[in-house]
Scaffold this motif. Structure first.
Motif, PDB file in Angstrom:
ATOM      1  N   ASP A 188       2.633  16.124  37.362  1.00 55.41           N
ATOM      2  CA  ASP A 188       2.565  16.036  38.816  1.00 55.41           C
ATOM      3  C   ASP A 188       3.758  16.733  39.481  1.00 55.41           C
ATOM      4  O   ASP A 188       3.597  17.501  40.433  1.00 55.41           O
ATOM      5  CB  ASP A 188       2.501  14.555  39.219  1.00 55.41           C
TER       6      ASP A 188
ATOM      7  N   ARG B 179       3.764  11.969  35.094  1.00 54.88           N
ATOM      8  CA  ARG B 179       4.578  12.303  36.261  1.00 54.88           C
ATOM      9  C   ARG B 179       5.082  13.744  36.179  1.00 54.88           C
ATOM     10  O   ARG B 179       5.162  14.435  37.184  1.00 54.88           O
ATOM     11  CB  ARG B 179       5.764  11.343  36.370  1.00 54.88           C
TER      12      ARG B 179
ATOM     13  N   ARG C 178       3.982  19.945  42.363  1.00 57.51           N
ATOM     14  CA  ARG C 178       4.357  19.665  43.757  1.00 57.51           C
ATOM     15  C   ARG C 178       4.791  20.925  44.500  1.00 57.51           C
ATOM     16  O   ARG C 178       5.417  21.795  43.897  1.00 57.51           O
ATOM     17  CB  ARG C 178       5.513  18.641  43.791  1.00 57.51           C
TER      18      ARG C 178
END
Lengths: 427, 427
Positions: B423, B420, B427
């Motif tokens: 990620d 995560r 973003r």
């Protein structure tokens, strides 16, 4: 016999950064080659995926034999603690007692990534034997006093220790004289050690220096000088000095030692716990004084967890100076490795660099402290835990692997220490 | 369902000593009986030989969701760190991100013996879900600000959180409003929360207070009052206050809060690392102010190791006061257990006492930190390591056993957090 560490991330202290995907070839007891995808056949291969390699840590000031006194007499003033609690019970220890407590402390050191210790205690041949057995590198420094009138005997004993242990075990063991402190050694005794250091030994001396305000005040009263000025006047600073503590080092003393081989050893836990004060680390670094780091003994720390020591040393100076940038993580790691090695007189130790001694610590990055993987230099100081240390190599040889101490039986050591302590108390 | 812990040594906080050879019967979620050789049949028996039982620790101030930011932006000033590093990246987190990072933090808490946390963050329903899953006790405190003009929405969200989570999971979950700080909340917003705390909730408020000199100076400039005087003028101190930090609490403020339900939470690592300063723990204790202890978040600590937190808090105050006897180990253990529980509003939590909630931490005494076994109260604070925590019981149920987290898959949590984080950054 060689070892290939494949595809590991490692801490390059000189460049102050982490290098990824490196292969490191260890041959005999040295780092032979560092590169990418080294094309060599090795007797042993270690998979470095998800691991972080650092130079083995250097615990530059400790008292390994004192494990018995862990949590034995806390929340006391230094002199009260020494004179009324520690010294009376310490007098009951025999050589075998010290052999076993040293083993326990060595285990704690290895488990927190330490590959070299500098120990100040007595029965140092026993400490040496324990170190040789465990596979760790050790500087044996006999803590000498003459307040008991036994100065001559100590000097003779030290001569024997030096003769029998200096450069033993493939050079892993070194021997250095250690006058305990200015308040436990007479002027003549200190002068004699200063002289012998240059003439008979290796111009290296280990001493407790400027640990407490009381020490400084008494020194000024008795000698008209601060402790470092006083030992300088006796010729001690003609040798290289491993100066444990230096909590109350003055600006004048900093000027005095700047151009000398003078290495303060920072012992944050002990200095805090004994209420000695805050060593002016930020100021010392700004004066380009090379500092080492140590845990001190179990009686004042109260453990030998070097990773925790780095964490405490790393954060406390920011509050002392009210400056978040003071004493950054990389400076702590330098103290803990190459600067500690230099303080103890090692030239090719404390860096991951070709030609250097293969003393290496391997952290498991697949642990909570390293999740997620951001700045790994920060992680080593601010979030890592000694339980993240997975393997330790000393002098080219694994002394811990898969978190298991290789050459000592850890459970047996704990058992013997517990049994001996019951016996010591009943003596 | 009952559990019998046989023949264990336990920490009796009221008597300030260790009681040996005790049997402890846990029935449902409570400590039913404590005695010697209890003659009961139990569904489950735990052999307490060579173990030490303490009340489960209470981590009274943390930000569980912040694991992503561990070692992400270090060695920076608080406001610079918050405004330029933490807040921009924090804005990218989604509810699932916080669910997973909270799980990681909860694992770290459990592994260092914590059974109750007080978390200040957002997406608190996700934190609640993570806590319920892990089996830990948790106080969910939604950190609310209105500098973004979204005060109304926050208050509405908090209403929903309170309705849906207060006393959930057998009462393990509680919900408390948390205005973030005086510098992120308007006067009106603080007043509104103070009012609602008394009218709609449980007269309990969590807030960052007097953390930095800047906060104090700005408060004096803007409101003509120090932070605690200011929040008192708005009615906040009519509720019980969980006051995170209080590093710069003044003598006048100490007088002001003495007779109120005002509980400072001491966060030593974070205060040191962010150079906030030294919380006057010794002075607060001497004024009979009940203090709790917390780790703060991974972004400023940089871990959730509560055992290490006790160690750091236990030694630093001795150097601050230059008094070895200041803030003795038992006081740290009180902060870490019963006083933390009281700060969070729990009446029957934090002691090993009949009728109290069965939140218990079990240390393995067969470890280096406890060898030899001298003063075990000292050992818990000065030498223990979180890796000595062997088992943790919360609300009568094992949530860690044999050093394994029972209800969460630790390895998977680390993996998801790592994925995560990659990620989030993209973003």
């Amino acid at each position: 016999m060689n070892l290939l560490i494949k595809n590991i991330s490692y801490l390059d202290i000189d460049q102050e950064k982490i290098i990824d995907n490196a292969d490191i070839l260890v041959e005999e007891n040295k780092i032979k080659k560092i590169g990418r995808d080294l094309d060599v056949k090795a007797d042993q291969v270690f998979d470095g995926k998800d691991k972080l390699l650092t130079p083995g840590f250097v615990n530059a000031h400790t008292h390994l034999g004192m494990s018995y006194f862990r949590n034995y007499a806390d929340d006391l003033a230094l002199m009260d603690w020494l004179e009324n609690e520690i010294w009376p019970i310490e007098a009951k220890l025999n050589p075998e007692d010290i052999y076993w407590s040293s083993k326990l402390s060595i285990i704690e050191n290895i488990k927190s990534g330490v590959t070299t210790f500098c120990d100040m205690y007595y029965e140092m041949d026993k400490v040496g034997d324990a170190a040789i057995e465990a596979g760790i590198r050790g500087v044996l420094t006999r803590g000498m006093t003459d307040v008991d009138g036994e100065g001559e005997a100590k000097l003779k004993e030290f001569d024997d220790l030096y003769k029998n242990y200096q450069n033993k075990a493939n050079g892993r063991i070194r021997v250095v004289p250690a006058p305990h402190a200015i308040y436990t050694c007479s002027t003549e005794f200190l002068k004699e050690i200063a002289k012998r250091s240059l003439e008979r030994y290796d111009s290296l001396i280990h001493i407790h220096l400027s640990e407490t305000i009381t020490e400084v005040e008494n020194s000024k009263k008795e000698y008209g000088m601060t402790p470092i000025e006083y030992v300088n006047s006796l010729g001690l600073l003609d040798s290289q000095i491993i100066a444990a503590h230096c909590v109350h080092i003055t600006d004048e003393e900093i000027e005095l030692v700047k151009d000398k081989k003078f290495f303060p050893v920072y012992n944050p836990s002990s200095n805090l716990k004994l209420a000695s004060g805050f060593t002016p680390v930020d100021k010392l670094l700004k004066n380009n004084i090379t500092m080492a780091m140590g845990t001190d003994g179990d009686s004042s720390n109260n453990n030998q967890d070097f990773v925790e020591e780095m964490h405490i040393g790393g954060i406390v100076n920011k509050a002392v100076t009210m400056n978040e940038k003071a004493v950054p993580a990389i400076e702590i790691l330098k103290m803990a490795t190459v600067n500690g090695a230099r303080a103890l007189g090692f030239e090719n130790l404390g860096l991951i660099k070709e030609g250097y001694l293969a003393d290496l610590t391997i952290f498991d990055l697949d642990s909570n402290s390293f999740t997620p993987r951001n700045n790994l230099i920060s992680a080593l100081v601010y979030s890592a835990n000694s339980s993240d240390v997975e393997a330790v190599i000393c002098d080219g040889d694994f002394i811990m692997k898969n978190r298991e101490i290789v050459k000592l039986d850890e459970e047996k050591v704990r058992q013997v220490v517990n049994e001996r302590w019951e016996d010591i108390k009943s003596r």
